[in-house]
Design an enzyme around this catalytic site. Structure first.
Site, PDB file in Angstrom:
ATOM      1  N   ASP A  63       0.748  -1.400  -0.067  1.00 19.97           N
ATOM      2  CA  ASP A  63       0.116   0.053   0.007  1.00 19.97           C
ATOM      3  C   ASP A  63       0.910   1.486   0.033  1.00 19.97           C
ATOM      4  O   ASP A  63       0.582   2.217  -0.498  1.00 19.97           O
ATOM      5  CB  ASP A  63      -1.059   0.148   1.068  1.00 19.97           C
ATOM      6  CG  ASP A  63      -0.322  -0.241   2.506  1.00 19.97           C
ATOM      7  OD1 ASP A  63      -0.619   0.403   3.309  1.00 19.97           O
ATOM      8  OD2 ASP A  63       0.456  -1.146   2.574  1.00 19.97           O
ATOM      9  N   ASP A 121       0.930  -9.842   3.580  1.00 21.96           N
ATOM     10  CA  ASP A 121      -0.100  -9.662   4.524  1.00 21.96           C
ATOM     11  C   ASP A 121      -1.681  -9.669   4.246  1.00 21.96           C
ATOM     12  O   ASP A 121      -2.519  -9.659   5.055  1.00 21.96           O
ATOM     13  CB  ASP A 121       0.186  -8.146   5.389  1.00 21.96           C
ATOM     14  CG  ASP A 121       1.401  -8.076   6.219  1.00 21.96           C
ATOM     15  OD1 ASP A 121       2.165  -9.153   6.328  1.00 21.96           O
ATOM     16  OD2 ASP A 121       1.767  -6.915   6.692  1.00 21.96           O
ATOM     17  N   LYS A 141       1.318 -32.699  25.915  1.00 24.86           N
ATOM     18  CA  LYS A 141       1.851 -31.860  27.200  1.00 24.86           C
ATOM     19  C   LYS A 141       2.227 -30.238  26.645  1.00 24.86           C
ATOM     20  O   LYS A 141       2.618 -29.667  27.657  1.00 24.86           O
ATOM     21  CB  LYS A 141       2.794 -32.644  28.068  1.00 24.86           C
ATOM     22  CG  LYS A 141       4.332 -32.376  27.136  1.00 24.86           C
ATOM     23  CD  LYS A 141       5.108 -33.281  27.824  1.00 24.86           C
ATOM     24  CE  LYS A 141       6.722 -33.379  27.347  1.00 24.86           C
ATOM     25  NZ  LYS A 141       7.630 -34.011  27.969  1.00 24.86           N
ATOM     26  N   GLY A 179       2.117 -10.233  10.074  1.00 22.13           N
ATOM     27  CA  GLY A 179       0.928  -9.323   9.593  1.00 22.13           C
ATOM     28  C   GLY A 179       0.854  -8.525  10.557  1.00 22.13           C
ATOM     29  O   GLY A 179       0.231  -8.290  11.465  1.00 22.13           O
ATOM     30  N   ARG A 180       1.774  -7.028  10.288  1.00 26.24           N
ATOM     31  CA  ARG A 180       1.723  -6.077  11.237  1.00 26.24           C
ATOM     32  C   ARG A 180       0.454  -5.338  11.560  1.00 26.24           C
ATOM     33  O   ARG A 180       0.359  -4.833  12.743  1.00 26.24           O
ATOM     34  CB  ARG A 180       2.894  -5.131  10.731  1.00 26.24           C
ATOM     35  CG  ARG A 180       4.172  -5.659  11.026  1.00 26.24           C
ATOM     36  CD  ARG A 180       5.153  -4.140  10.402  1.00 26.24           C
ATOM     37  NE  ARG A 180       5.002  -4.270   9.092  1.00 26.24           N
ATOM     38  CZ  ARG A 180       5.581  -3.075   8.234  1.00 26.24           C
ATOM     39  NH1 ARG A 180       6.668  -2.382   9.108  1.00 26.24           N
ATOM     40  NH2 ARG A 180       5.432  -2.878   7.167  1.00 26.24           N
ATOM     41  N   GLU A 201       0.654 -10.834  14.535  1.00 25.32           N
ATOM     42  CA  GLU A 201       1.824  -9.820  14.873  1.00 25.32           C
ATOM     43  C   GLU A 201       1.338  -8.781  15.507  1.00 25.32           C
ATOM     44  O   GLU A 201       2.004  -8.108  16.297  1.00 25.32           O
ATOM     45  CB  GLU A 201       2.556  -9.976  13.752  1.00 25.32           C
ATOM     46  CG  GLU A 201       3.884  -9.050  13.896  1.00 25.32           C
ATOM     47  CD  GLU A 201       4.641  -8.917  12.698  1.00 25.32           C
ATOM     48  OE1 GLU A 201       6.011  -8.645  12.849  1.00 25.32           O
ATOM     49  OE2 GLU A 201       4.184  -8.915  11.651  1.00 25.32           O
TER      50      GLU A 201
END
Length: 566
Positions: free
Chosen positions: A199, A229, A266, A275-276, A335
């Site tokens: 973007d 992303d 266990k 993916g900020r 993230e």
């Protein structure tokens, strides 16, 4: 069966100049890499014969159209276009001088955008010159480039990475930088420039197109949608390239971890996924693998959840699973989770202000300057995270949010809450947390059949747009749920994707990130299944990416659901 060591192929031994590796590229390839290099990709039918460009209606903007019109007087309102068959159109075009640049983080398929653009020039504009700017936008400003030819490009076809010309995060935004770009365009006599990026990069591509047009330069600028992303998309641009491959790589690893969890019985695996901003990767991986718990940042924000709310939700599920005899599980975390929790953002803002003016004393007197809510949150955090917030600052003195290991923080917070419940007799299970961050592993894998083909069409389409005299558009390929032959090709006005943000008292144009829509089909499907996944082990292990056979041509759940095809 061939011995294990015979899985490499030296391309220098093939004898064909097309197969000679470019300088700096490893000359030894695995059998899979070699088979991918020589894999011929299909094109949408509309690009195989003669075609013409058809313009649509005038465009607007995603928000604040009046401000966008002021910022882009030369481009605002221009129509998006479609490529349509036309038997009467000429099948060849005059030769061109075209540049290409990779901008921002890596995403699988970038090399195929370049390959598609190159093949368009070879087939439709014979005699053209093709320049690759090295190291991202800085290569444009410094006029650092390499001339791309068949021999140079061949070893990178269908390969992961951006190492053909490499990328960078520089921006062309100051008057001096625009002037440098103009000088490069004039020096190389460029007819066009293709910017492959996300973007931010496509916002800059639009600014560059506007600048060139205002200076009466002939250089046209076209963007291509890149980001793993998945947050650069709209109706005309259904997905960004790299998302499909990255999600399948992460899902393979998540599936492996799930089988490990079930085998040992266990461990709780806390997996943070790249993916900020948007949580698209986390949502897609959940749909592919069916984890016990998945946190979607956009939902946390919409419900104004606190960090304690998130922790309590996890602990509630862990306690219920313990009652069923399950002391293991898999938890997916985006993230950018921290950025979605308002109280955490408030704490960070207060810390930035205090630490800019105060020396942190060991007695903690500085804490008195925190608001009551922020102090309560700070004391709730594990000690290691408190130290990270206090000590690790960026060059501007701010907290480095991206370095906070959310998965480790949540493990410690879950442990603390479970211990409280154990003391109260509300939890009788055992808990051991394992932390993972799956990020860089997904950025440069061999692109899936979908990403390889999609990128090739994007690149070829970008060539069509440039040759048609278009500028300020983003290459768009649609109808993606159909066979490749039926895909549509065109260009979408970049200004139509834009809104403005107020920065330093001025309006700045931005392409709005596409966030996870809570009313969208992908989230709704996930929401309808998560309670079942929480308590019943519905794990799916997708296995590695396939290039032939079952699953090789499967599309992401997100794309199919958004297109109404699933």
């Amino acid at each position: 069966m061939a011995p294990a060591l015979a899985v490499t192929r030296d391309l220098t031994a093939v004898g064909s100049p097309e197969n000679a590796p470019a300088k700096g590229r490893a000359s030894v390839y695995s059998e899979v890499q070699s088979s991918r290099i020589n894999n011929t990709l299909p094109l949408p039918s509309v690009l195989k014969g003669a075609f013409k460009i058809v313009e649509g209606p005038a465009s607007s903007a995603a928000g604040n159209p009046d401000e966008i019109a002021k910022l882009f007087p030369g481009l605002y309102g221009q129509p998006s276009v479609a490529v349509v068959p036309d038997q009467d159109a000429p099948s060849s075009a005059p030769k061109l001088k075209i540049g290409v640049v990779l901008s921002g983080g890596q995403a699988p398929g970038g090399h195929n955008v370049i390959s598609g653009l190159f093949d368009y020039l070879q087939e439709r504009a014979k005699g053209s010159t093709f320049y690759g700017f090295k190291g991202g936008p800085a290569g444009i400003m410094k006029c650092k480039y390499v001339e791309l030819n068949a021999e140079y490009i061949q070893p990178y076809r269908n390969q992961g990475g951006f190492d053909m010309i490499c990328s960078g995060r520089d921006k062309i935004e100051t008057p001096d930088q625009f002037k440098q770009a103009e000088e490069t365009a004039k020096k190389l006599d460029l007819d066009g420039l293709v910017v492959i990026g996300g973007d931010d990069s496509n916002t800059n591509a639009c600014l560059l197109a506007e600048n060139f047009r205002s200076k009466n330069l002939k250089t046209r600028v076209i963007g291509c949608p890149k980001t793993i992303d998945g947050d650069l998309k709209c109706k005309e641009v259904p997905t960004s390239f790299g998302f499909d491959t990255a999600c399948k790589i992460y899902s393979e690893m998540i599936g492996n971890v799930m089988i490990d969890a079930r085998s040992t019985g266990k461990y709780y695996h806390f997996v943070r996924l790249m993916g900020r901003a948007a949580s698209h990767i986390t949502l897609e991986c959940a749909l592919q693998t069916h984890p016990n718990i998945t946190i979607i940042g956009e939902e946390v924000s919409a419900q104004k959840q606190t960090l304690k709310n998130v922790t309590d939700y996890m602990v509630d599920v862990i306690c219920k699973r313990a009652e069923l005899g399950y002391n293991y599980g898999v938890i997916l975390i985006p993230e950018g989770l921290i950025d979605f929790i308002p109280e955490v953002q408030e704490l960070i803002a207060e810390l930035n202000e205090i630490l800019a003016n105060e020396v942190v004393d060991e007695n903690g007197l500085w804490k008195k300057k925190l608001t009551e809510q922020s102090l309560k949150l700070f004391d709730l955090l594990p000690e290691a995270i408190q130290e990270q917030l206090m000590l690790e600052r960026d060059p501007h003195g701010n907290v480095q949010v991206a370095k906070i290991e959310t998965e480790k923080m949540l493990i410690q917070m879950v442990e603390t809450e479970l211990e409280k419940r154990k003391q109260a007799g509300a939890y009788k299970g055992q808990f051991m947390g394992q932390s993972h961050f799956f990020g860089y592993e997904g950025r440069c894998g061999l692109p899936t059949n979908f990403d390889a083909t999609y990128c090739y069409a994007l690149g070829y389409g970008a060539g069509v747009l440039l040759n048609s005299g278009k500028t300020g558009l983003i290459s768009s390929v649609g109808n993606l749920a159909a066979p490749v032959e039926e895909w549509t090709v065109g260009g979408t006005a970049l200004t139509a994707l834009m809104d403005v943000e107020r920065r330093h008292g001025k309006f700045k144009p931005v392409i709005k990130k596409a966030m996870v829509e809570l009313e969208g089909a992908p989230f709704k499907k996930f929401a309808s299944l998560r309670e079942e996944w929480a308590l019943k082990n519905r794990y799916i292990s997708p296995g590695p990416i396939q290039f032939t056979g079952p699953g090789s041509d499967s599309l992401s759940h997100t794309l199919l659901l958004e297109l109404g095809a699933q």
